[in-house]
Design a protein around this motif. Structure first.
Motif, PDB file in Angstrom:
ATOM      1  N   UNK A 120     -64.308 -43.280  -9.721  1.00  0.00           N
ATOM      2  CA  UNK A 120     -64.853 -43.545  -8.505  1.00  0.00           C
ATOM      3  C   UNK A 120     -64.804 -42.755  -7.217  1.00  0.00           C
ATOM      4  N   UNK A 121     -63.397 -42.409  -7.225  1.00  0.00           N
ATOM      5  CA  UNK A 121     -63.085 -41.527  -6.021  1.00  0.00           C
ATOM      6  C   UNK A 121     -63.827 -40.129  -6.129  1.00  0.00           C
ATOM      7  N   UNK A 122     -63.707 -39.696  -7.327  1.00  0.00           N
ATOM      8  CA  UNK A 122     -64.303 -38.305  -7.513  1.00  0.00           C
ATOM      9  C   UNK A 122     -65.941 -38.370  -7.308  1.00  0.00           C
ATOM     10  N   UNK A 123     -66.530 -39.592  -7.591  1.00  0.00           N
ATOM     11  CA  UNK A 123     -67.830 -39.431  -7.247  1.00  0.00           C
ATOM     12  C   UNK A 123     -68.147 -39.740  -5.958  1.00  0.00           C
ATOM     13  N   UNK A 124     -67.661 -40.315  -5.294  1.00  0.00           N
ATOM     14  CA  UNK A 124     -67.504 -40.694  -3.752  1.00  0.00           C
ATOM     15  C   UNK A 124     -67.422 -39.361  -3.057  1.00  0.00           C
ATOM     16  N   UNK A 125     -66.541 -38.500  -3.486  1.00  0.00           N
ATOM     17  CA  UNK A 125     -66.517 -37.127  -2.855  1.00  0.00           C
ATOM     18  C   UNK A 125     -67.809 -36.230  -3.195  1.00  0.00           C
ATOM     19  N   UNK A 126     -68.484 -36.625  -4.137  1.00  0.00           N
ATOM     20  CA  UNK A 126     -69.790 -35.948  -4.377  1.00  0.00           C
ATOM     21  C   UNK A 126     -70.906 -36.506  -3.865  1.00  0.00           C
ATOM     22  N   UNK A 173     -72.497 -43.226  -4.807  1.00  0.00           N
ATOM     23  CA  UNK A 173     -71.925 -44.518  -4.545  1.00  0.00           C
ATOM     24  C   UNK A 173     -71.778 -45.335  -5.886  1.00  0.00           C
ATOM     25  N   UNK A 174     -70.589 -45.681  -6.195  1.00  0.00           N
ATOM     26  CA  UNK A 174     -70.356 -46.152  -7.390  1.00  0.00           C
ATOM     27  C   UNK A 174     -70.106 -47.674  -7.226  1.00  0.00           C
ATOM     28  N   UNK A 175     -70.491 -48.664  -8.221  1.00  0.00           N
ATOM     29  CA  UNK A 175     -70.157 -49.913  -7.889  1.00  0.00           C
ATOM     30  C   UNK A 175     -68.992 -50.384  -7.314  1.00  0.00           C
ATOM     31  N   UNK A 176     -68.912 -51.602  -6.600  1.00  0.00           N
ATOM     32  CA  UNK A 176     -67.752 -51.997  -5.914  1.00  0.00           C
ATOM     33  C   UNK A 176     -67.082 -52.851  -6.923  1.00  0.00           C
ATOM     34  N   UNK A 177     -65.539 -52.853  -6.514  1.00  0.00           N
ATOM     35  CA  UNK A 177     -64.702 -53.749  -7.580  1.00  0.00           C
ATOM     36  C   UNK A 177     -64.148 -52.877  -8.812  1.00  0.00           C
ATOM     37  N   UNK A 178     -63.894 -53.427  -9.522  1.00  0.00           N
ATOM     38  CA  UNK A 178     -62.980 -52.964 -10.747  1.00  0.00           C
ATOM     39  C   UNK A 178     -64.062 -52.721 -11.918  1.00  0.00           C
ATOM     40  N   UNK A 179     -64.141 -51.860 -12.541  1.00  0.00           N
ATOM     41  CA  UNK A 179     -65.283 -51.835 -13.593  1.00  0.00           C
ATOM     42  C   UNK A 179     -64.069 -50.957 -14.825  1.00  0.00           C
ATOM     43  N   UNK A 234     -73.025 -45.348 -15.446  1.00  0.00           N
ATOM     44  CA  UNK A 234     -73.137 -43.673 -15.461  1.00  0.00           C
ATOM     45  C   UNK A 234     -74.521 -43.302 -16.126  1.00  0.00           C
ATOM     46  N   UNK A 235     -74.512 -44.179 -17.451  1.00  0.00           N
ATOM     47  CA  UNK A 235     -75.701 -43.860 -18.256  1.00  0.00           C
ATOM     48  C   UNK A 235     -77.083 -44.499 -17.490  1.00  0.00           C
ATOM     49  N   UNK A 236     -76.925 -45.571 -17.041  1.00  0.00           N
ATOM     50  CA  UNK A 236     -78.207 -46.281 -16.375  1.00  0.00           C
ATOM     51  C   UNK A 236     -78.499 -45.196 -15.171  1.00  0.00           C
ATOM     52  N   UNK A 237     -77.494 -44.860 -14.538  1.00  0.00           N
ATOM     53  CA  UNK A 237     -77.900 -43.882 -13.201  1.00  0.00           C
ATOM     54  C   UNK A 237     -78.418 -42.759 -13.668  1.00  0.00           C
ATOM     55  N   UNK A 238     -77.855 -42.167 -14.474  1.00  0.00           N
ATOM     56  CA  UNK A 238     -78.562 -40.695 -15.091  1.00  0.00           C
ATOM     57  C   UNK A 238     -80.120 -41.075 -15.852  1.00  0.00           C
TER      58      UNK A 238
END
Length: 278
Positions: free
Chosen positions: A247-253, A256-262, A271-275
């Protein structure tokens, strides 16, 4: 859910040390669950594991296993219910061959040889080590040694399995294989599993997590609740789980990933749905 282990106000101090290794620790372990106990090196988690099996004479408190309170008089009854695998399997090998080592626990329980041999054979087959029965344990790889140690547990069929940093000396593939095997055995033999670890990704597969710091129980919750603390884990001397780092790596790019723990599976699905939607 019934408790198979109950720990009440457990404390322990090594020799003349002023600082207790365990300080008034209390918790329950539910029958059939996978409980992870996590903490940084020196936090007291391995001391706690050894106290559950009567390997360390705790100075205060009580441990009750399957209705039997642990005392010097009952220690062998309690140990008959628990199997333990340590960080370095070389420290628990006693047999000249793999087959001899797996038989050791059964010999201690005075199992007749006619019953022992098929149980040893079945246990080795269960962990995929049947073809190594006549090999010397010292000739095996780290992952193979841990499989043999696990076969010894399968043979005696305890109700509880304690993994005391049992995967820490394995490479990532060996660690993954070992944990998958334990999960399979847990389902087939209805084991209660206690995993002592500082590997956050290993703990992520547990039903519940206890966090130990400086000998004290500081948090007890399901993995999602623990891991939602994010950077707070680092403050406790723990690492971030893989999905939190992702999530941190995605935010740096700028993503915005989902909130909370996955979990890893949940992140893969997101990720699959987003892509798919881009």
């Amino acid at each position: 859910m019934a408790n198979i282990i109950e720990v009440k106000h457990l404390s322990y101090k090594y020799g003349e040390e002023q600082q207790p290794a365990l300080k008034d620790v209390s918790f329950d372990v539910h029958a059939g669950e996978w409980l992870a106990i996590v903490g940084h090196n020196g936090s007291g988690k391995s001391t706690l594991a050894k106290s559950l099996d009567g390997l360390l004479p705790f100075t205060e408190g009580t441990v009750t296993v399957d209705g039997v309170q642990l005392t010097p008089e009952t220690v062998w009854d309690v140990r008959s219910k628990i199997g333990m695998i340590f960080q370095n399997p070389d420290n628990q090998f006693v047999g000249a061959t793999v087959e001899d080592d797996v038989a050791f626990g059964l010999e201690n329980r005075q199992t007749p040889r006619s019953a022992m041999l098929p149980r040893v054979k079945a246990a080795l087959a269960e962990v995929g080590m049947a073809e190594f029965a006549q090999r010397e344990p010292s000739s095996l790889s780290g992952g193979q040694k841990q499989r043999v140690a696990l076969a010894g547990i399968v043979a005696i069929a305890p109700e509880i399995l304690i993994l005391d940093e049992a995967t820490s000396m394995l490479d990532p593939q060996g660690r993954s294989d070992m944990l998958a095997l334990v999960r399979q055995l847990r389902e087939r033999q209805h084991l209660t599993v206690i995993s002592i670890t500082h590997d956050i990704d290993e703990a992520a597969g547990a039903d519940r997590i206890l966090v130990i710091d400086d000998g004290q129980l500081i948090e007890e919750a399901q993995p999602a609740t623990i891991f939602a603390r994010g950077e707070g884990l680092v403050e406790m001397g723990l690492d971030l789980p893989f999905t939190a780092k992702l999530k941190q790596a995605l935010q740096q790019r700028g993503i915005t990933p989902p909130a909370g723990y996955q979990t890893t599976a949940e992140m893969e699905e997101w990720l699959w749905q987003s892509l798919s939607n881009t």
